[in-house]
Design a protein around this motif. Structure first.
Motif: not given
Length: 428
Positions: A250-279
């Motif tokens: 039998k297929k385990p409960d919640g098996y289909d809820d696991i996404p193929k991709q996730i947000v990189d938990p180690d990624a950080k916004k660059p210090d020079d990121w300007d949301e007004e100009s870069d979004g």
């Protein structure tokens, strides 16, 4: 051992009353009859001795592309006076044939034996011989001519190295199915085909068996005795699946809820990121290590598996047995070569067509094998002389190159000395 063990006059009372001359003639006749019986019947024999050109007809089939034949023992041999028929010109057709008294192999064994010597180290060309009907036009003898048996080696590059055994049966040429490898060196080799009235055969090279079997099994001259039933069909409930999905898995409960991709938990916004100009900054996505792909049940052996379905065999309604399948030669009367050679130099000799394998072997052992041994000795001597000559030439070349190098170095040193003298004069 084949002569009578008792005097002729003691063999029969009627013989004892015959005149002395009659007894003598009878003795000679008996001896000849016994000698003939030891060799069976010889249908054709050729050793290419004096007068061979009167016995053989050179074909005009390929006109100007027909190669020239000559009698030759080759550059190494067992006897320089024992010559065979040699091809002489590269990139030519070679079509030649000789007459034999009409013969058949009905109710008897047929032996076809001859020697082949690819002295030129053949890279592409035929070396086979043919038996043909007595009715063929020898002046037009070639690839379009009817034949009854084709036998012998065929070599072309790495892909084609085989001994042909082809029989013509009911107007169609049938090739042997097993592959027989020919000899590919430059020495003389004996090729022997034995065809028996029990529908079996044997192929020998240098008097050693390399292939044998049944005409029924090793050629497709007859339709098969048994065939797959063309009307049979696989039953609807026939299960060919070796494995099936495990119904308990039998297929385990919640098996289909696991996404193929996730947000990189180690990624950080660059210090020079300007949301007004870069979004607005968004962390990149990465493959989810917890994602296992589409769920599939594990496999188990199928308890209902019956194997791959195969239609049952039935008697072939088109099969017609032929106890005389071996009888491929009727009104045979021509023996010939029909060849294409890229590199010429093959020597053919010692052709024998008879009905007695023991006689063919006796002839080979007496007349061919001793010359093969002497030929090998001469070949070894020639090869050794060539090796020594090549070695001497190599050493002479190396010595010359060394001398030339030393002479060049001396010239360079002299030039350097001259340059130094000129420099000193200039300074003064």
């Amino acid at each position: 051992s084949h002569l009578p063990s008792a005097p002729l006059w003691k063999l029969s009372p009627s013989i004892a009353k015959m005149p002395r001359m009659s007894l003598t003639l009878l003795g000679l006749t008996s001896m000849l009859a016994l000698l003939v019986s030891t060799q069976g019947e010889v249908f054709f024999r050729e050793n290419f001795d004096a007068g061979w050109e009167d016995r053989w007809v050179k074909s005009e089939f390929k006109s100007g592309d027909e190669g020239r034949w000559e009698a030759s023992a080759g550059s190494f041999y067992g006897d320089e006076n024992n010559k065979g028929l040699r091809t002489t010109t590269d990139y030519r057709w070679y079509d030649i044939s000789a007459k034999a008294a009409p013969f058949t192999n009905k109710d008897k064994t047929l032996v076809l034996q001859y020697t082949v010597k690819h002295e030129q180290d053949l890279d592409c060309g035929g070396g086979y011989i043919k038996i043909a009907p007595a009715t063929v036009d020898q002046k037009k003898w070639g690839g379009d001519s009817d034949y009854q048996i084709m036998f012998g080696p065929d070599i072309c590059g790495y892909s084609t190295k085989k001994v042909h055994v082809i029989f013509t049966y009911k107007g169609k040429n049938h090739l042997i199915k097993p592959e027989i490898r020919p000899e590919t060196d430059t020495k003389t080799h004996i090729y022997t085909l034995i065809l028996k009235p029990d529908n079996t055969y044997e192929v020998q090279i240098d008097l050693k068996k390399v292939q044998s079997g049944s005409l029924y099994e090793d050629w497709d001259m007859l339709a098969p005795k048994r065939i797959k039933d063309p009307k049979a069909s696989k039953p609807e409930d026939w299960d060919e699946r070796e494995e099936i999905d495990d119904p308990e898995d039998k297929k385990p409960d919640g098996y289909d809820d696991i996404p193929k991709q996730i947000v990189d938990p180690d990624a950080k916004k660059p210090d020079d990121w300007d949301e007004e100009s870069d979004g607005e900054w968004e962390a990149p996505l990465i493959d989810n290590p917890a994602y296992k792909g589409e769920w599939k049940a594990k496999k188990i052996k199928n308890p209902a598996y019956k194997g791959k379905w195969v239609a049952p065999d039935i008697d072939n309604p088109d099969f017609v047995d032929d106890p005389a399948l071996y009888n491929v030669v009727n009104n045979g009367g021509v023996v010939g070569f029909e060849l294409w050679q890229v590199k010429a130099g093959t020597i053919f000799d010692n052709i024998l067509v008879c009905d007695d394998p023991a006689y063919a072997k006796e002839i080979a052992e007496k007349e061919i094998v001793p010359l093969q041994a002497k030929e090998s000795e001469m070949k070894a001597k020639v090869d050794e002389e060539k090796r020594k000559k090549d070695e001497e030439e190599r050493k002479a070349k190396e010595a010359k190159e060394a001398k030339d190098t030393a002479s060049k170095d001396d010239d360079d040193d002299d030039e350097d000395d001259d340059d130094e003298d000129d420099k000193k004069k200039t300074e003064l």
